[in-house]
Scaffold this motif. Structure first.
Motif, PDB file in Angstrom:
ATOM      1  N   ASN A  21      24.487  39.857  33.913  1.00 25.47           N
ATOM      2  CA  ASN A  21      23.687  38.880  33.177  1.00 25.47           C
ATOM      3  C   ASN A  21      24.493  37.668  32.708  1.00 25.47           C
ATOM      4  O   ASN A  21      23.933  36.591  32.501  1.00 25.47           O
ATOM      5  N   TYR A  22      25.799  37.862  32.509  1.00 25.54           N
ATOM      6  CA  TYR A  22      26.662  36.766  32.044  1.00 25.54           C
ATOM      7  C   TYR A  22      27.805  36.597  33.051  1.00 25.54           C
ATOM      8  O   TYR A  22      28.972  36.757  32.734  1.00 25.54           O
ATOM      9  N   SER A  23      27.420  36.271  34.270  1.00 24.84           N
ATOM     10  CA  SER A  23      28.342  36.356  35.407  1.00 24.84           C
ATOM     11  C   SER A  23      29.264  35.152  35.567  1.00 24.84           C
ATOM     12  O   SER A  23      30.091  35.145  36.472  1.00 24.84           O
ATOM     13  N   PHE A  24      29.119  34.149  34.720  1.00 26.01           N
ATOM     14  CA  PHE A  24      30.022  32.999  34.816  1.00 26.01           C
ATOM     15  C   PHE A  24      31.273  33.333  34.005  1.00 26.01           C
ATOM     16  O   PHE A  24      31.275  33.284  32.772  1.00 26.01           O
ATOM     17  N   GLY A  25      32.337  33.704  34.719  1.00 29.64           N
ATOM     18  CA  GLY A  25      33.536  34.207  34.061  1.00 29.64           C
ATOM     19  C   GLY A  25      34.705  33.234  34.116  1.00 29.64           C
ATOM     20  O   GLY A  25      34.621  32.136  34.682  1.00 29.64           O
ATOM     21  N   THR A  26      35.799  33.661  33.502  1.00 29.58           N
ATOM     22  CA  THR A  26      37.048  32.895  33.532  1.00 29.58           C
ATOM     23  C   THR A  26      38.123  33.758  34.167  1.00 29.58           C
ATOM     24  O   THR A  26      38.435  34.835  33.658  1.00 29.58           O
ATOM     25  N   LEU A  27      38.655  33.304  35.284  1.00 28.98           N
ATOM     26  CA  LEU A  27      39.695  34.023  36.016  1.00 28.98           C
ATOM     27  C   LEU A  27      41.056  33.479  35.594  1.00 28.98           C
ATOM     28  O   LEU A  27      41.316  32.279  35.699  1.00 28.98           O
ATOM     29  N   LEU A  28      41.918  34.371  35.094  1.00 32.69           N
ATOM     30  CA  LEU A  28      43.227  33.958  34.593  1.00 32.69           C
ATOM     31  C   LEU A  28      44.344  34.621  35.379  1.00 32.69           C
ATOM     32  O   LEU A  28      44.295  35.817  35.674  1.00 32.69           O
ATOM     33  N   SER A  29      45.344  33.817  35.710  1.00 30.14           N
ATOM     34  CA  SER A  29      46.549  34.299  36.384  1.00 30.14           C
ATOM     35  C   SER A  29      47.770  33.785  35.634  1.00 30.14           C
ATOM     36  O   SER A  29      47.675  32.848  34.834  1.00 30.14           O
ATOM     37  N   SER A  30      48.918  34.395  35.923  1.00 23.67           N
ATOM     38  CA  SER A  30      50.165  33.971  35.288  1.00 23.67           C
ATOM     39  C   SER A  30      51.107  33.379  36.321  1.00 23.67           C
ATOM     40  O   SER A  30      51.224  33.882  37.440  1.00 23.67           O
ATOM     41  N   THR A  31      51.768  32.315  35.931  1.00 17.03           N
ATOM     42  CA  THR A  31      52.849  31.762  36.727  1.00 17.03           C
ATOM     43  C   THR A  31      54.141  31.965  35.932  1.00 17.03           C
ATOM     44  O   THR A  31      54.110  32.443  34.799  1.00 17.03           O
ATOM     45  N   LYS A  32      55.262  31.588  36.490  1.00 13.35           N
ATOM     46  CA  LYS A  32      56.529  31.749  35.776  1.00 13.35           C
ATOM     47  C   LYS A  32      56.639  30.787  34.601  1.00 13.35           C
ATOM     48  O   LYS A  32      57.465  30.982  33.709  1.00 13.35           O
ATOM     49  N   PRO A  35      50.140  30.081  32.019  1.00 14.21           N
ATOM     50  CA  PRO A  35      48.939  30.679  32.602  1.00 14.21           C
ATOM     51  C   PRO A  35      48.090  29.604  33.284  1.00 14.21           C
ATOM     52  O   PRO A  35      48.205  28.417  32.983  1.00 14.21           O
ATOM     53  N   ILE A  36      47.208  30.052  34.174  1.00  9.83           N
ATOM     54  CA  ILE A  36      46.257  29.151  34.823  1.00  9.83           C
ATOM     55  C   ILE A  36      44.892  29.840  34.807  1.00  9.83           C
ATOM     56  O   ILE A  36      44.802  31.059  34.955  1.00  9.83           O
ATOM     57  N   ALA A  37      43.835  29.056  34.599  1.00 12.54           N
ATOM     58  CA  ALA A  37      42.489  29.628  34.494  1.00 12.54           C
ATOM     59  C   ALA A  37      41.498  28.807  35.299  1.00 12.54           C
ATOM     60  O   ALA A  37      41.623  27.581  35.407  1.00 12.54           O
ATOM     61  N   THR A  38      40.504  29.489  35.859  1.00 12.96           N
ATOM     62  CA  THR A  38      39.409  28.833  36.575  1.00 12.96           C
ATOM     63  C   THR A  38      38.094  29.452  36.121  1.00 12.96           C
ATOM     64  O   THR A  38      37.973  30.679  36.044  1.00 12.96           O
ATOM     65  N   HIS A  39      37.116  28.610  35.818  1.00  9.65           N
ATOM     66  CA  HIS A  39      35.779  29.073  35.427  1.00  9.65           C
ATOM     67  C   HIS A  39      34.896  29.077  36.673  1.00  9.65           C
ATOM     68  O   HIS A  39      34.801  28.058  37.371  1.00  9.65           O
ATOM     69  N   LEU A  40      34.245  30.195  36.925  1.00 11.08           N
ATOM     70  CA  LEU A  40      33.448  30.282  38.150  1.00 11.08           C
ATOM     71  C   LEU A  40      32.478  31.462  38.097  1.00 11.08           C
ATOM     72  O   LEU A  40      32.702  32.442  37.382  1.00 11.08           O
TER      73      LEU A  40
END
Length: 208
Positions: A21-32, A35-40
């Motif tokens: 129902n709330y499928s628009f998420g935030t994907l987070l990854s780590s770099t050295k 952090p980096i994030a994308t909303h999708l």
């Protein structure tokens, strides 16, 4: 995710319903370095006994390249949230914030070819089916689709850990719980009303 026991949810079906129902998420990854994030938008599904999330990036978004280097990711889903006034309690207290959220941890891998096409067709069906002049995968020109797919990169995430925090005043007595629910319903705010609905779902206000 910090979650007091009062607000911790482990019901897998309820969590799955929430993500759908709330499928628009935030994907987070780590770099050295940072952090980096994308909303999708993300789809959730079960396959061969495992739960997966799937989605796609714009090709120009460098986040997808990071998944090849570090596939361990965190995806956050935030549902409705609302301010809770201390005036709604029978006794003197402090205000707070109610919300519904889920954190998903897993391992990502890139997806292409037929698997990506099936993922995209499923997304179109979910959001277009039932609309007037709905645009479904099979109604689009194959040449157009082939060209457009050059602009995206698909991925899926094998879910390894889920944390759910449904902070909905479960630590309050029934009178306060009912007061909070009713006052949220009277707020001129869609999110507040949704929080009230979730409160009634989790604990009916006529409960003794």
């Amino acid at each position: 995710m910090y979650t007091p026991k009062y607000f911790e949810v482990q019901d897998s079906e309820l969590i799955l319903e929430f993500i759908k129902n709330y499928s628009f998420g935030t994907l987070l990854s780590s770099t050295k370095d940072f952090p980096i994030a994308t909303h999708l938008p993300l789809d959730v599904y079960n396959k061969q006994g495992h739960t997966y999330l799937s989605g796609h990036f714009a090709y120009a978004n460098p986040h997808w390249k990071l998944l090849k280097e570090n596939p361990q990711v965190l995806v956050t889903f935030l549902g409705p949230h609302a301010y809770v006034s201390s005036s709604w309690y029978a006794q003197e207290n402090v205000p707070t914030w109610n919300y519904v959220s889920v954190h998903v941890y897993g391992t990502a891998q890139l997806v292409e070819g037929e698997e990506l096409e099936l993922m995209l067709a499923k997304v179109l069906k979910k959001y277009e089916q039932g609309r007037d002049n709905g645009v479904l995968w099979d109604t689009l020109d194959p040449t157009f689709l082939k060209q457009e797919m050059k602009g995206i990169v698909g991925f899926k995430i094998k879910v390894e850990k889920v944390e759910a925090s449904f902070k909905l005043s479960q630590n309050r007595n029934n009178d306060d719980y009912k007061s909070i629910t009713n006052n949220l319903k009277n707020e001129n705010d869609v999110s507040a009303i949704e929080v009230a609905n979730w409160m009634e779902k989790m604990r009916p206000i006529n409960e003794n």
